[in-house]
Design a protein around this motif. Structure first.
Motif, PDB file in Angstrom:
ATOM      1  N   PRO A 180      -2.422   0.754   0.611  1.00  0.00           N
ATOM      2  CA  PRO A 180      -0.968   0.043   0.598  1.00  0.00           C
ATOM      3  C   PRO A 180      -1.268  -1.305   1.446  1.00  0.00           C
ATOM      4  N   GLY A 181      -2.063  -1.672   2.242  1.00  0.00           N
ATOM      5  CA  GLY A 181      -2.141  -2.946   2.708  1.00  0.00           C
ATOM      6  C   GLY A 181      -2.873  -3.832   1.833  1.00  0.00           C
ATOM      7  N   GLY A 182      -3.920  -3.313   1.054  1.00  0.00           N
ATOM      8  CA  GLY A 182      -4.558  -4.137   0.004  1.00  0.00           C
ATOM      9  C   GLY A 182      -3.531  -4.498  -1.082  1.00  0.00           C
ATOM     10  N   ILE A 220     -10.678  -5.518  -4.196  1.00  0.00           N
ATOM     11  CA  ILE A 220     -11.796  -4.768  -4.584  1.00  0.00           C
ATOM     12  C   ILE A 220     -11.803  -3.417  -3.809  1.00  0.00           C
ATOM     13  N   GLU A 221     -12.091  -2.200  -4.412  1.00  0.00           N
ATOM     14  CA  GLU A 221     -11.732  -0.911  -4.113  1.00  0.00           C
ATOM     15  C   GLU A 221     -12.681  -0.139  -4.229  1.00  0.00           C
ATOM     16  N   LYS A 222     -13.207   0.711  -3.259  1.00  0.00           N
ATOM     17  CA  LYS A 222     -14.277   1.557  -3.488  1.00  0.00           C
ATOM     18  C   LYS A 222     -14.356   2.788  -4.227  1.00  0.00           C
ATOM     19  N   GLY A 223     -12.965   3.344  -4.408  1.00  0.00           N
ATOM     20  CA  GLY A 223     -12.772   4.418  -5.325  1.00  0.00           C
ATOM     21  C   GLY A 223     -12.589   4.211  -6.722  1.00  0.00           C
ATOM     22  N   GLN A 277      -6.917   5.569  -1.888  1.00  0.00           N
ATOM     23  CA  GLN A 277      -7.720   6.821  -1.778  1.00  0.00           C
ATOM     24  C   GLN A 277      -7.251   7.605  -0.594  1.00  0.00           C
ATOM     25  N   THR A 278      -6.826   6.934   0.308  1.00  0.00           N
ATOM     26  CA  THR A 278      -6.033   7.686   1.539  1.00  0.00           C
ATOM     27  C   THR A 278      -5.027   8.564   1.132  1.00  0.00           C
ATOM     28  N   ILE A 279      -4.246   7.990   0.223  1.00  0.00           N
ATOM     29  CA  ILE A 279      -2.940   8.786  -0.208  1.00  0.00           C
ATOM     30  C   ILE A 279      -3.565   9.938  -1.102  1.00  0.00           C
ATOM     31  N   PHE A 328      -5.923  12.349   1.066  1.00  0.00           N
ATOM     32  CA  PHE A 328      -5.640  13.252   2.345  1.00  0.00           C
ATOM     33  C   PHE A 328      -4.051  13.726   2.307  1.00  0.00           C
ATOM     34  N   TYR A 329      -3.257  13.315   1.393  1.00  0.00           N
ATOM     35  CA  TYR A 329      -1.900  13.864   1.176  1.00  0.00           C
ATOM     36  C   TYR A 329      -1.987  14.966   0.550  1.00  0.00           C
ATOM     37  N   LYS A 330      -1.259  16.007   0.799  1.00  0.00           N
ATOM     38  CA  LYS A 330      -1.196  17.189  -0.060  1.00  0.00           C
ATOM     39  C   LYS A 330      -0.253  16.810  -1.185  1.00  0.00           C
ATOM     40  N   VAL A 333       7.228  11.343   1.545  1.00  0.00           N
ATOM     41  CA  VAL A 333       6.302  10.291   2.268  1.00  0.00           C
ATOM     42  C   VAL A 333       7.451   9.441   2.957  1.00  0.00           C
ATOM     43  N   ASP A 334       7.651   9.257   4.114  1.00  0.00           N
ATOM     44  CA  ASP A 334       8.460   8.765   4.855  1.00  0.00           C
ATOM     45  C   ASP A 334       8.052   7.284   5.127  1.00  0.00           C
ATOM     46  N   LYS A 335       8.943   6.337   4.927  1.00  0.00           N
ATOM     47  CA  LYS A 335       9.212   4.909   5.267  1.00  0.00           C
ATOM     48  C   LYS A 335       9.038   4.901   6.634  1.00  0.00           C
ATOM     49  N   GLU A 346     -17.790  -0.710  -3.820  1.00  0.00           N
ATOM     50  CA  GLU A 346     -17.881  -0.771  -2.211  1.00  0.00           C
ATOM     51  C   GLU A 346     -18.343  -2.197  -1.743  1.00  0.00           C
ATOM     52  N   VAL A 347     -17.510  -2.590  -0.952  1.00  0.00           N
ATOM     53  CA  VAL A 347     -17.997  -3.932  -0.289  1.00  0.00           C
ATOM     54  C   VAL A 347     -18.932  -3.883   1.044  1.00  0.00           C
ATOM     55  N   GLU A 348     -20.115  -4.374   0.860  1.00  0.00           N
ATOM     56  CA  GLU A 348     -21.250  -3.922   1.631  1.00  0.00           C
ATOM     57  C   GLU A 348     -21.237  -4.984   2.965  1.00  0.00           C
ATOM     58  N   ASN A 403       1.451  15.155  11.989  1.00  0.00           N
ATOM     59  CA  ASN A 403       2.276  15.649  10.831  1.00  0.00           C
ATOM     60  C   ASN A 403       1.276  16.120   9.917  1.00  0.00           C
ATOM     61  N   SER A 404       0.241  15.443   9.744  1.00  0.00           N
ATOM     62  CA  SER A 404      -0.796  15.833   8.554  1.00  0.00           C
ATOM     63  C   SER A 404      -1.329  17.338   8.804  1.00  0.00           C
ATOM     64  N   ALA A 405      -1.798  17.724   9.992  1.00  0.00           N
ATOM     65  CA  ALA A 405      -1.948  19.281  10.326  1.00  0.00           C
ATOM     66  C   ALA A 405      -0.938  20.026  10.047  1.00  0.00           C
ATOM     67  N   GLY A 443      -3.186  -3.772   7.757  1.00  0.00           N
ATOM     68  CA  GLY A 443      -3.065  -2.117   7.815  1.00  0.00           C
ATOM     69  C   GLY A 443      -3.572  -1.497   8.633  1.00  0.00           C
ATOM     70  N   ASP A 444      -3.922  -0.159   8.579  1.00  0.00           N
ATOM     71  CA  ASP A 444      -4.338   0.593   9.638  1.00  0.00           C
ATOM     72  C   ASP A 444      -5.565   0.412  10.669  1.00  0.00           C
ATOM     73  N   ILE A 445      -6.579  -0.718   9.989  1.00  0.00           N
ATOM     74  CA  ILE A 445      -7.400  -1.153  10.846  1.00  0.00           C
ATOM     75  C   ILE A 445      -6.905  -2.185  11.909  1.00  0.00           C
ATOM     76  N   SER A 487       1.088   2.953   9.502  1.00  0.00           N
ATOM     77  CA  SER A 487       2.180   3.281   8.293  1.00  0.00           C
ATOM     78  C   SER A 487       2.041   2.547   7.079  1.00  0.00           C
ATOM     79  N   ILE A 488       2.657   3.092   5.745  1.00  0.00           N
ATOM     80  CA  ILE A 488       2.504   2.197   4.724  1.00  0.00           C
ATOM     81  C   ILE A 488       3.523   0.763   4.957  1.00  0.00           C
ATOM     82  N   ALA A 489       4.589   1.266   5.534  1.00  0.00           N
ATOM     83  CA  ALA A 489       5.410   0.018   5.761  1.00  0.00           C
ATOM     84  C   ALA A 489       4.976  -1.055   6.676  1.00  0.00           C
TER      85      ALA A 489
HETATM   86  C1  LIG Z   1      -2.221  12.965   5.707  1.00  0.00           C
HETATM   87  C2  LIG Z   1      -1.581  11.709   6.042  1.00  0.00           C
HETATM   88  C3  LIG Z   1      -0.134  11.694   5.605  1.00  0.00           C
HETATM   89  C4  LIG Z   1       0.555  10.380   6.110  1.00  0.00           C
HETATM   90  N1  LIG Z   1       1.691  10.356   5.754  1.00  0.00           N
HETATM   91  C5  LIG Z   1       2.281   9.105   5.798  1.00  0.00           C
HETATM   92  C6  LIG Z   1       3.753   8.834   5.524  1.00  0.00           C
HETATM   93  O1  LIG Z   1       4.465   9.796   5.053  1.00  0.00           O
HETATM   94  N2  LIG Z   1       4.373   7.576   5.532  1.00  0.00           N
HETATM   95  C7  LIG Z   1       3.728   6.390   5.932  1.00  0.00           C
HETATM   96  O2  LIG Z   1       4.105   5.466   5.768  1.00  0.00           O
HETATM   97  N3  LIG Z   1       2.443   6.799   6.347  1.00  0.00           N
HETATM   98  C8  LIG Z   1       1.689   7.925   6.230  1.00  0.00           C
HETATM   99  N4  LIG Z   1       0.301   8.050   6.661  1.00  0.00           N
HETATM  100  C9  LIG Z   1      -0.224   6.943   7.003  1.00  0.00           C
HETATM  101  C10 LIG Z   1      -0.558   5.789   5.668  1.00  0.00           C
HETATM  102  O3  LIG Z   1      -1.075   6.763   4.813  1.00  0.00           O
HETATM  103  C11 LIG Z   1      -1.643   4.733   6.248  1.00  0.00           C
HETATM  104  O4  LIG Z   1      -0.904   3.896   7.368  1.00  0.00           O
HETATM  105  C12 LIG Z   1      -1.770   3.817   4.858  1.00  0.00           C
HETATM  106  O5  LIG Z   1      -2.340   4.387   3.922  1.00  0.00           O
HETATM  107  C13 LIG Z   1      -2.599   2.598   5.609  1.00  0.00           C
HETATM  108  O6  LIG Z   1      -2.722   1.836   4.434  1.00  0.00           O
HETATM  109  P1  LIG Z   1      -4.184   0.722   4.701  1.00  0.00           P
HETATM  110  O7  LIG Z   1      -4.104   0.130   3.191  1.00  0.00           O
HETATM  111  O8  LIG Z   1      -4.350   0.043   5.770  1.00  0.00           O
HETATM  112  O9  LIG Z   1      -5.530   1.934   4.476  1.00  0.00           O
HETATM  113  P2  LIG Z   1      -5.529   2.956   3.460  1.00  0.00           P
HETATM  114  O10 LIG Z   1      -4.834   3.548   3.033  1.00  0.00           O
HETATM  115  O11 LIG Z   1      -6.699   3.992   4.394  1.00  0.00           O
HETATM  116  O12 LIG Z   1      -6.647   2.048   2.291  1.00  0.00           O
HETATM  117  C14 LIG Z   1      -7.631   1.851   2.446  1.00  0.00           C
HETATM  118  C15 LIG Z   1      -8.447   1.656   1.266  1.00  0.00           C
HETATM  119  O13 LIG Z   1      -9.883   0.755   1.294  1.00  0.00           O
HETATM  120  C16 LIG Z   1     -10.728   1.519   0.521  1.00  0.00           C
HETATM  121  N5  LIG Z   1     -11.847   1.124   1.270  1.00  0.00           N
HETATM  122  C17 LIG Z   1     -12.671   1.475   2.511  1.00  0.00           C
HETATM  123  N6  LIG Z   1     -13.624   0.866   2.776  1.00  0.00           N
HETATM  124  C18 LIG Z   1     -14.008  -0.039   1.556  1.00  0.00           C
HETATM  125  C19 LIG Z   1     -15.092  -0.846   1.041  1.00  0.00           C
HETATM  126  N7  LIG Z   1     -16.294  -0.978   2.266  1.00  0.00           N
HETATM  127  N8  LIG Z   1     -14.863  -1.414   0.074  1.00  0.00           N
HETATM  128  C20 LIG Z   1     -13.988  -1.263  -0.800  1.00  0.00           C
HETATM  129  N9  LIG Z   1     -12.879  -0.477  -0.435  1.00  0.00           N
HETATM  130  C21 LIG Z   1     -13.066   0.130   0.650  1.00  0.00           C
HETATM  131  C22 LIG Z   1     -10.468   3.013   0.708  1.00  0.00           C
HETATM  132  O14 LIG Z   1     -11.167   3.734  -0.479  1.00  0.00           O
HETATM  133  C23 LIG Z   1      -8.950   3.025   0.569  1.00  0.00           C
HETATM  134  O15 LIG Z   1      -8.440   3.212  -0.949  1.00  0.00           O
HETATM  135  C24 LIG Z   1      -0.110   9.248   6.331  1.00  0.00           C
HETATM  136  C25 LIG Z   1      -1.691   9.362   6.522  1.00  0.00           C
HETATM  137  C26 LIG Z   1      -2.316  10.497   6.462  1.00  0.00           C
HETATM  138  C27 LIG Z   1      -3.898  10.483   6.592  1.00  0.00           C
END
Ligand SMILES: Cc1cc2nc3c(=O)[nH]c(=O)nc-3n(C[C@H](O)[C@H](O)[C@H](O)COP(=O)(O)OP(=O)(O)OC[C@H]3O[C@@H](n4cnc5c(N)ncnc54)[C@H](O)[C@@H]3O)c2cc1C
Length: 319
Positions: free
Chosen positions: A14-16, A34-37, A42-44, A47-49, A54-56, A99-101, A169-171, A289-291, A298-300
């Protein structure tokens, strides 16, 4: 390494995706995500069933959308479809299975090296999330059990005796879903859940009451052993149970080594350093995003980071 992109985004979650779309909508010319998957998000996907809600306003965080992406409540599938349509509509250039190195700044531009190719860019956003490196417990996990101890649902099947570990929530969502076709126990080290949405809270207690699954609350795991190829789990109350499978759903870890390799400084809590515009100490290198959250992304939130970063870069350009 011919073309110099205005913006390269590392990570297609979502961040990218948010950064790529905002960059396009707000007028940047050449953008690469650029995406490694083998596909975005990939997280969605991992790791999502299936059919997960998906809640905003995830985990009760009320977020007002700031940018150009109209993200709403939905399901895993509707969210992935929506992101597909955004990438298609804005004709975002993507490099999958890449995959970015490393990222280095050389003479005022960035050189990005993947397992396949090299790229050049004026600005870089790192949005790689934390789930590439799921959290692991402190005790040892026997290598011989690696197929039976998991961090997502990929290897789960049916008719197994399973332990799910975690209290978020995930567990809980994993436990509810897997209990439909397996014999499931959910273990959380605290006595009560404190971070669940209302639906998950109600459902998990209802399932427990109806004995569709079992809750083992207020006890922790001391160690894991291999018992004839199965997982023997020793708990702090001195009981043990043998399971076919154990699934940990205890979040993810900041990929510190990768960030350091990109020249990003890390604080004493092990978190990357960046300013109010998400820019790191390396000028032109941003985190989103998450980092870029201390805890509970969250996605939002990720989409709002993206809008903020792109707006900031464009404002800088106008100065
Ligand atoms: C089980 C679970 C349930 C969730 N439910 C919700 C929900 O209902 N609502 C909500 O808002 N949020 C939810 N979240 C949180 C939400 O998924 C994250 O906050 C969101 O995905 C973060 O987005 P991001 O882009 O920062 O990272 P990510 O979604 O983790 O995306 C990072 C991407 O970067 C790629 N990547 C990693 N390293 C490299 C590299 N070196 N080179 C290239 N690509 C790379 C990965 O493959 C991945 O596709 C949930 C999380 C989990 C684990």
């Amino acid at each position: 390494m011919q073309q110099i992109y205005d913006m390269i985004i590392i990570g297609g979650g979502p961040g990218g995706i948010g950064a790529a779309v905002e960059a396009k909508v707000l007028g940047m010319k050449s953008i690469l995500m650029i995406e490694k998957g083998d596909n975005h998000s990939q997280t969605i996907r991992k790791f999502y069933k299936d059919n997960k809600r998906v809640d905003k306003n995830y985990k009760g965080q009320e977020i007002e959308m700031a940018g150009n992406i109209d993200f709403r409540d939905g399901t895993k599938e509707s969210t992935l479809n929506y992101f597909d349509s955004l990438l298609d509509h804005d004709e975002i250039d993507t490099a999958f299975k890449s995959e970015v190195e490393s990222v280095t700044r050389v003479d005022g531009e960035f050189h990005i090296v993947t397992n396949k190719a090299g790229y050049r860019a004026k600005n870089v956003i790192v949005a790689i999330g934390t789930m590439g490196k799921p959290n692991k417990p402190d005790y040892n996990l026997p290598i011989s059990l690696k197929d039976r101890i998991n961090f997502n649902l990929d290897k789960c099947s049916q008719g197994e005796k399973m332990l799910i570990v975690g209290g978020g929530n995930s567990a809980v969502e994993y436990a509810i879903e897997l209990s439909k076709t397996n014999n499931v126990t959910l273990n959380y080290r605290r006595d009560t859940f404190s971070r669940l949405n209302d639906v998950n809270l109600e459902t998990i207690y209802a399932y427990n009451g109806q004995e569709k699954l079992r809750l083992r609350m207020g006890v922790d795991i001391v160690s894991i052993e291999n018992e004839n190829g199965l997982v023997k789990v020793n708990f702090t109350d001195s009981y043990y149970t043998i399971y076919d499978r154990v699934v940990y759903a205890i979040g993810g870890t900041t990929p510190v080594d990768f960030l350091k390799k990109c020249g990003i400084t890390i604080d004493s809590d092990g978190k990357p350093e960046f300013d109010e515009n998400f820019e790191t100490k390396v000028k032109g290198l941003y985190l989103g995003g998450d980092i870029a959250v201390k805890s509970g992304g969250s996605i939002a939130i990720a989409l709002n980071h993206a809008h903020h970063i792109i707006s900031h870069i464009l404002k800088q350009k106008q100065k």
